[in-house]
Design an enzyme around this catalytic site. Sequence first.
Site, PDB file in Angstrom:
ATOM      1  N   GLU A  67       0.851  -1.195   0.000  1.00 41.15           N
ATOM      2  CA  GLU A  67       0.000   0.000   0.000  1.00 41.15           C
ATOM      3  C   GLU A  67       0.886   1.245   0.000  1.00 41.15           C
ATOM      4  O   GLU A  67       1.883   1.290   0.715  1.00 41.15           O
ATOM      5  CB  GLU A  67      -0.920  -0.007   1.231  1.00 41.15           C
ATOM      6  CG  GLU A  67      -1.810   1.205   1.383  1.00 41.15           C
ATOM      7  CD  GLU A  67      -2.696   1.435   0.169  1.00 41.15           C
ATOM      8  OE1 GLU A  67      -2.628   2.548  -0.389  1.00 41.15           O
ATOM      9  OE2 GLU A  67      -3.441   0.510  -0.229  1.00 41.15           O
TER      10      GLU A  67
ATOM     11  N   ASP B 279       5.676   1.228  -3.997  1.00 42.81           N
ATOM     12  CA  ASP B 279       5.007   1.033  -5.278  1.00 42.81           C
ATOM     13  C   ASP B 279       4.897  -0.454  -5.601  1.00 42.81           C
ATOM     14  O   ASP B 279       5.895  -1.184  -5.595  1.00 42.81           O
ATOM     15  CB  ASP B 279       5.793   1.764  -6.365  1.00 42.81           C
ATOM     16  CG  ASP B 279       5.271   1.464  -7.756  1.00 42.81           C
ATOM     17  OD1 ASP B 279       4.089   1.721  -7.990  1.00 42.81           O
ATOM     18  OD2 ASP B 279       6.044   0.967  -8.589  1.00 42.81           O
TER      19      ASP B 279
ATOM     20  N   ASP C 117      -8.580   1.284  -9.060  1.00 47.27           N
ATOM     21  CA  ASP C 117      -9.152   2.454  -9.724  1.00 47.27           C
ATOM     22  C   ASP C 117      -9.621   2.056 -11.123  1.00 47.27           C
ATOM     23  O   ASP C 117      -8.822   1.576 -11.930  1.00 47.27           O
ATOM     24  CB  ASP C 117      -8.100   3.557  -9.816  1.00 47.27           C
ATOM     25  CG  ASP C 117      -8.694   4.905 -10.204  1.00 47.27           C
ATOM     26  OD1 ASP C 117      -9.662   4.929 -10.991  1.00 47.27           O
ATOM     27  OD2 ASP C 117      -8.187   5.937  -9.732  1.00 47.27           O
TER      28      ASP C 117
ATOM     29  N   LYS D  62     -13.023   7.084 -17.449  1.00 48.49           N
ATOM     30  CA  LYS D  62     -13.001   7.862 -18.689  1.00 48.49           C
ATOM     31  C   LYS D  62     -12.132   7.153 -19.724  1.00 48.49           C
ATOM     32  O   LYS D  62     -11.028   6.704 -19.417  1.00 48.49           O
ATOM     33  CB  LYS D  62     -12.475   9.268 -18.420  1.00 48.49           C
ATOM     34  CG  LYS D  62     -13.399  10.109 -17.542  1.00 48.49           C
ATOM     35  CD  LYS D  62     -12.839  11.502 -17.329  1.00 48.49           C
ATOM     36  CE  LYS D  62     -13.781  12.321 -16.450  1.00 48.49           C
ATOM     37  NZ  LYS D  62     -13.253  13.684 -16.197  1.00 48.49           N
TER      38      LYS D  62
ATOM     39  N   ASP E  83     -16.184  -3.099  -8.418  1.00 51.13           N
ATOM     40  CA  ASP E  83     -17.595  -2.715  -8.347  1.00 51.13           C
ATOM     41  C   ASP E  83     -17.990  -1.877  -9.559  1.00 51.13           C
ATOM     42  O   ASP E  83     -19.021  -1.214  -9.548  1.00 51.13           O
ATOM     43  CB  ASP E  83     -17.902  -1.964  -7.047  1.00 51.13           C
ATOM     44  CG  ASP E  83     -17.024  -0.741  -6.846  1.00 51.13           C
ATOM     45  OD1 ASP E  83     -16.156  -0.473  -7.710  1.00 51.13           O
ATOM     46  OD2 ASP E  83     -17.195  -0.035  -5.827  1.00 51.13           O
TER      47      ASP E  83
ATOM     48  N   LYS F   5     -17.990  -3.342   4.714  1.00 53.90           N
ATOM     49  CA  LYS F   5     -19.175  -2.532   5.000  1.00 53.90           C
ATOM     50  C   LYS F   5     -19.613  -1.774   3.745  1.00 53.90           C
ATOM     51  O   LYS F   5     -20.802  -1.658   3.455  1.00 53.90           O
ATOM     52  CB  LYS F   5     -18.869  -1.559   6.139  1.00 53.90           C
ATOM     53  CG  LYS F   5     -18.679  -2.215   7.490  1.00 53.90           C
ATOM     54  CD  LYS F   5     -18.374  -1.175   8.554  1.00 53.90           C
ATOM     55  CE  LYS F   5     -18.159  -1.835   9.915  1.00 53.90           C
ATOM     56  NZ  LYS F   5     -17.821  -0.835  10.963  1.00 53.90           N
TER      57      LYS F   5
ATOM     58  N   GLU G 256     -19.171  -2.667   0.656  1.00 51.24           N
ATOM     59  CA  GLU G 256     -19.763  -3.609  -0.292  1.00 51.24           C
ATOM     60  C   GLU G 256     -21.160  -4.029   0.156  1.00 51.24           C
ATOM     61  O   GLU G 256     -22.082  -4.129  -0.666  1.00 51.24           O
ATOM     62  CB  GLU G 256     -18.862  -4.833  -0.433  1.00 51.24           C
ATOM     63  CG  GLU G 256     -19.291  -5.809  -1.499  1.00 51.24           C
ATOM     64  CD  GLU G 256     -18.331  -6.976  -1.638  1.00 51.24           C
ATOM     65  OE1 GLU G 256     -18.693  -7.935  -2.347  1.00 51.24           O
ATOM     66  OE2 GLU G 256     -17.231  -6.930  -1.044  1.00 51.24           O
TER      67      GLU G 256
END
Length: 238
Positions: A93, A120, A143, A147, A179, A217, A219
């Site tokens: 992370e 990274d 992410d 776009k 999601d 939570k 989800e």
Amino acid sequence: MSEVTTAEFNEEGKYLRKIRSFVLREGRLTKGQAQAIESQWPTMGLDYSPTPLVLSDVFGREADTVLEIGFGMGASLVQMAKDAPAQNFIGIEVHKPGVGSCLSDAAIAGVTNLRVYHHDAMEVLEHAIADGSLARVQLFFPDPWHKKRHHKRRIVQAEFAELIRRKLKIGGVFHIATDWEEYSEHMLEVMQAAPGYKNQSSDGTVVPRPDHRPLTKFEARGHRLGHGVWDLMFERIA
């Protein structure tokens, strides 16, 4: 602060270059997060080095190792480590408060089978993880870069799939969850075309949420609102 780079790909998943995507921010730590980093990093923290880890030395045992890319605040990763004490877990992370929160939760839970990188993920995978060493790689809710002009920044691309394949053992699994339905379709297209993998879905699409991935939570709230989550699991077969 350390500068972090990430890979950029073209529409065919061809590696183009490394770009400066963001800076490894210190972030605003709570007192508890700062204390957790200070007290827990010596035992659970992994300092990046461009040489492959010897996992049996890191964990003091031989066991299947699960690696999670981008664990956020770490609650689900800690839960997985607690629920599967016979497995080793490594989390990566870049957000320091997330690292602090994860270490705090891990200390409270008393887990000893979890190690954490604040670095990274691409560099860690390329240089610090030996080929054929992982039982599972997890990428949950990356992410979606929804776009179209940003699609080249999506992490799930052909060369990334090949990198993960190399790091997995034969029989190891790459588990992705999102999601964002359109991103799940993109992921499925990339992974179906990636050599050396077999989709674990019986119908060649997605799989139900496996028991090893905790229901967050966020989800659960999404389910109540009618939002979907799509899990993909691909096994390395070659």
